[in-house]
Scaffold this active site. Sequence first.
Site, PDB file in Angstrom:
ATOM      1  N   CYS A  17      -2.364  13.379   5.392  1.00 17.45           N
ATOM      2  CA  CYS A  17      -3.219  12.434   4.676  1.00 17.45           C
ATOM      3  C   CYS A  17      -4.399  12.092   5.588  1.00 17.45           C
ATOM      4  O   CYS A  17      -4.213  11.803   6.769  1.00 17.45           O
ATOM      5  CB  CYS A  17      -2.460  11.140   4.375  1.00 17.45           C
ATOM      6  SG  CYS A  17      -0.839  11.395   3.600  1.00 17.45           S
ATOM      7  N   ASP A  31      -5.429   0.971   6.908  1.00 17.66           N
ATOM      8  CA  ASP A  31      -5.487   0.530   8.303  1.00 17.66           C
ATOM      9  C   ASP A  31      -6.811   0.920   8.968  1.00 17.66           C
ATOM     10  O   ASP A  31      -7.510   1.832   8.517  1.00 17.66           O
ATOM     11  CB  ASP A  31      -4.306   1.113   9.083  1.00 17.66           C
ATOM     12  CG  ASP A  31      -2.984   0.459   8.695  1.00 17.66           C
ATOM     13  OD1 ASP A  31      -3.004  -0.729   8.330  1.00 17.66           O
ATOM     14  OD2 ASP A  31      -1.940   1.145   8.752  1.00 17.66           O
ATOM     15  N   CYS A  53       4.288  16.766   9.413  1.00 15.49           N
ATOM     16  CA  CYS A  53       4.372  16.446   7.983  1.00 15.49           C
ATOM     17  C   CYS A  53       4.213  17.723   7.174  1.00 15.49           C
ATOM     18  O   CYS A  53       3.770  18.739   7.695  1.00 15.49           O
ATOM     19  CB  CYS A  53       3.253  15.474   7.580  1.00 15.49           C
ATOM     20  SG  CYS A  53       3.481  13.802   8.211  1.00 15.49           S
ATOM     21  N   LYS A  97       3.474  -6.847   8.535  1.00 15.53           N
ATOM     22  CA  LYS A  97       2.958  -6.859   7.168  1.00 15.53           C
ATOM     23  C   LYS A  97       2.817  -8.275   6.653  1.00 15.53           C
ATOM     24  O   LYS A  97       3.775  -9.041   6.670  1.00 15.53           O
ATOM     25  CB  LYS A  97       3.923  -6.088   6.272  1.00 15.53           C
ATOM     26  CG  LYS A  97       4.027  -4.628   6.645  1.00 15.53           C
ATOM     27  CD  LYS A  97       5.129  -3.933   5.864  1.00 15.53           C
ATOM     28  CE  LYS A  97       5.307  -2.517   6.333  1.00 15.53           C
ATOM     29  NZ  LYS A  97       6.037  -2.462   7.636  1.00 15.53           N
ATOM     30  N   ASP A 143      -1.252  -4.936   6.836  1.00 16.39           N
ATOM     31  CA  ASP A 143      -0.475  -4.745   8.058  1.00 16.39           C
ATOM     32  C   ASP A 143      -1.393  -5.211   9.189  1.00 16.39           C
ATOM     33  O   ASP A 143      -2.422  -4.591   9.451  1.00 16.39           O
ATOM     34  CB  ASP A 143      -0.053  -3.276   8.206  1.00 16.39           C
ATOM     35  CG  ASP A 143       1.290  -3.150   8.923  1.00 16.39           C
ATOM     36  OD1 ASP A 143       1.637  -4.083   9.688  1.00 16.39           O
ATOM     37  OD2 ASP A 143       1.972  -2.129   8.740  1.00 16.39           O
ATOM     38  N   ARG A 181       9.660  -4.272  15.855  1.00 17.24           N
ATOM     39  CA  ARG A 181       8.689  -5.321  15.583  1.00 17.24           C
ATOM     40  C   ARG A 181       9.361  -6.547  14.968  1.00 17.24           C
ATOM     41  O   ARG A 181       8.966  -7.669  15.171  1.00 17.24           O
ATOM     42  CB  ARG A 181       7.630  -4.743  14.625  1.00 17.24           C
ATOM     43  CG  ARG A 181       6.666  -5.736  14.027  1.00 17.24           C
ATOM     44  CD  ARG A 181       5.662  -6.127  15.074  1.00 17.24           C
ATOM     45  NE  ARG A 181       4.897  -7.302  14.761  1.00 17.24           N
ATOM     46  CZ  ARG A 181       5.352  -8.554  14.734  1.00 17.24           C
ATOM     47  NH1 ARG A 181       6.622  -8.811  14.934  1.00 17.24           N
ATOM     48  NH2 ARG A 181       4.544  -9.556  14.506  1.00 17.24           N
ATOM     49  N   TYR A 182      10.377  -6.292  14.146  1.00 18.28           N
ATOM     50  CA  TYR A 182      11.045  -7.351  13.388  1.00 18.28           C
ATOM     51  C   TYR A 182      12.444  -7.582  13.961  1.00 18.28           C
ATOM     52  O   TYR A 182      12.995  -6.714  14.625  1.00 18.28           O
ATOM     53  CB  TYR A 182      11.155  -6.935  11.921  1.00 18.28           C
ATOM     54  CG  TYR A 182       9.822  -6.782  11.238  1.00 18.28           C
ATOM     55  CD1 TYR A 182       9.118  -7.902  10.809  1.00 18.28           C
ATOM     56  CD2 TYR A 182       9.255  -5.527  11.028  1.00 18.28           C
ATOM     57  CE1 TYR A 182       7.889  -7.774  10.177  1.00 18.28           C
ATOM     58  CE2 TYR A 182       8.024  -5.390  10.393  1.00 18.28           C
ATOM     59  CZ  TYR A 182       7.351  -6.515   9.971  1.00 18.28           C
ATOM     60  OH  TYR A 182       6.144  -6.386   9.342  1.00 18.28           O
ATOM     61  N   CYS A 186      -4.264   8.763   7.656  1.00 18.42           N
ATOM     62  CA  CYS A 186      -2.985   8.540   8.345  1.00 18.42           C
ATOM     63  C   CYS A 186      -3.076   7.417   9.371  1.00 18.42           C
ATOM     64  O   CYS A 186      -3.924   7.423  10.249  1.00 18.42           O
ATOM     65  CB  CYS A 186      -2.543   9.820   9.058  1.00 18.42           C
ATOM     66  SG  CYS A 186      -0.996   9.612   9.974  1.00 18.42           S
ATOM     67  N   ARG A 223      15.419  -4.996  12.200  1.00 22.20           N
ATOM     68  CA  ARG A 223      15.188  -3.608  11.764  1.00 22.20           C
ATOM     69  C   ARG A 223      14.184  -2.907  12.666  1.00 22.20           C
ATOM     70  O   ARG A 223      13.326  -3.554  13.256  1.00 22.20           O
ATOM     71  CB  ARG A 223      14.721  -3.571  10.299  1.00 22.20           C
ATOM     72  CG  ARG A 223      13.481  -4.397  10.005  1.00 22.20           C
ATOM     73  CD  ARG A 223      13.517  -4.830   8.534  1.00 22.20           C
ATOM     74  NE  ARG A 223      12.286  -5.482   8.097  1.00 22.20           N
ATOM     75  CZ  ARG A 223      12.012  -6.761   8.322  1.00 22.20           C
ATOM     76  NH1 ARG A 223      12.835  -7.517   9.009  1.00 22.20           N
ATOM     77  NH2 ARG A 223      10.886  -7.277   7.878  1.00 22.20           N
ATOM     78  N   ARG A 229      -1.003   6.851  11.669  1.00 23.83           N
ATOM     79  CA  ARG A 229      -0.523   7.321  12.979  1.00 23.83           C
ATOM     80  C   ARG A 229      -1.237   8.584  13.417  1.00 23.83           C
ATOM     81  O   ARG A 229      -0.648   9.449  14.060  1.00 23.83           O
ATOM     82  CB  ARG A 229       0.983   7.549  12.956  1.00 23.83           C
ATOM     83  CG  ARG A 229       1.710   6.258  12.936  1.00 23.83           C
ATOM     84  CD  ARG A 229       3.187   6.298  13.201  1.00 23.83           C
ATOM     85  NE  ARG A 229       3.658   5.038  12.656  1.00 23.83           N
ATOM     86  CZ  ARG A 229       4.301   4.912  11.511  1.00 23.83           C
ATOM     87  NH1 ARG A 229       4.669   5.964  10.825  1.00 23.83           N
ATOM     88  NH2 ARG A 229       4.612   3.722  11.060  1.00 23.83           N
TER      89      ARG A 229
END
Length: 445
Positions: free
Chosen positions: A133, A297, A129, A341, A334, A116-117, A136, A120, A138
């Site tokens: 959560c 999100d 995981c 972000k 985000d 995206r950037y 989440c 990085r 994703r």
Amino acid sequence: MPAPEFPSKRAPAYLDIPDEQWSDWRWQLSHRLNSLEDFEPILELTESERAALSAKDLFRVDITPYFVSLIDPKDPNDPIRRQVIPTAAEMTKFTGMMEDSLSEDAHSPVPGLVHRYPDRVLMLVTTQCASYCRYCTRARIVGDASATFSRDEINAQIDYLERTPQVRDVLLSGGDPLVLAPKLLEDLLTRLRAIPHIEIIRIGSRVPVFMPMRVTDELCDMLAKFHPLWMNIHVNHPNEITRELAEATDKLSRAGIPLGNQSVLLAGVNDCAHIQRKLVQDLVRIRVRPYYLYICDLVEGGGHFRTPVSKGIEIIEGLRGHTSGFAVPTFVVDAPGGGGKIPVMPNYILSSSDHNVVLRNYEGFISTYEEPLDYPPHNKETCPFCRDKRTEIGQSGVFGLLDEERMTIKPEGFDQLHTRGGGIHRLREDSGKWKPLGIGGGEEE
Ligand SMILES: *Cc1c(COP(=O)(O)O)cnc(C)c1O
């Protein structure tokens, strides 16, 4: 020495488990709770939780015995409980909900690698995981063992990195990289370190929080071979900071790994400046520096966790100046649709003229910074760093406007819209989004 005053807890149902099993991460993983029957002896379940735990097709549930022990079994609003135990609210749809709200898939040159950037990448190395959560970001892939990345896909990710020299920072995430088989993780880190242009590696992991016993001396020794290596953990509430977590972060710090924390702002969990202040102060005591505080999100099942953006501004107002500067995270939205972000904070500049800036501090004290009238501009011609800059076309962004690379940034369709002359700009509702239609009364696409 790790701070001894943080609590260590074990639910009554686990008091008979021998310590060597309790502190074995493999035992924790293989004894995770995921069904109504598993939770019944541990928590006083509400009707809403029962309904959710009995539902089919809900986002995966799995919680380590260690983490479930941190919940007050009688409190339906316990802040740890709300993060990991589903309720019927998860089945509610909301406007703005999206499957892939950050458009990560659209920014993936190969599956699982989000570029995206400019410099990085985010590398998704597993969908698994230690615990899951409920909010989440994703949820579209996480928890689904069949969606995890294959050896071929990991190879394709590494190939891409090898042939993309502008990538200097690789962020391993998922899923959680620290649940990978130790050998697999080491292989992956070895392959990344063999790529000369990759300067730093970062790991995003909630394993130290869900299962601090995974942070063994052996793991730390292995990670320390790949420096410079940074790690961000994920703590949302002071109740997650235990003696075990403090021991884990102590080990990681001693292994030379700088630690940061990413929190998500969650309604009913940590949407309070006082909770956040306690959280960030406890984090720095265990040598973890608050990094980001994210708005929740727009992800399916997470609607009830959302707060207004202004809640985050209020929290930053309650932190900046009130506590150690390095304990204040950056609050970010985000951007839905893949904008990345975007930092959001209170306004501290009140006014300005050609040589004065009027600022206010956290107390409401108003001051003036007098700017020089004879500032000699930076000389780009002689500055070796300016001459050496390498920016990908189109990624110089708003800074490119200041850097005199370009004069304007135009929204999609701008030129087309303005070269036809005259007429009315019309908007039409189209698949839920407003978009420019062009000029005049045309119904053309
Ligand atoms: C968050 C994120 C990063 C890392 O961003 P930093 O601001 O450098 O921490 C990189 N790539 C993607 C796609 C991200 O979402």
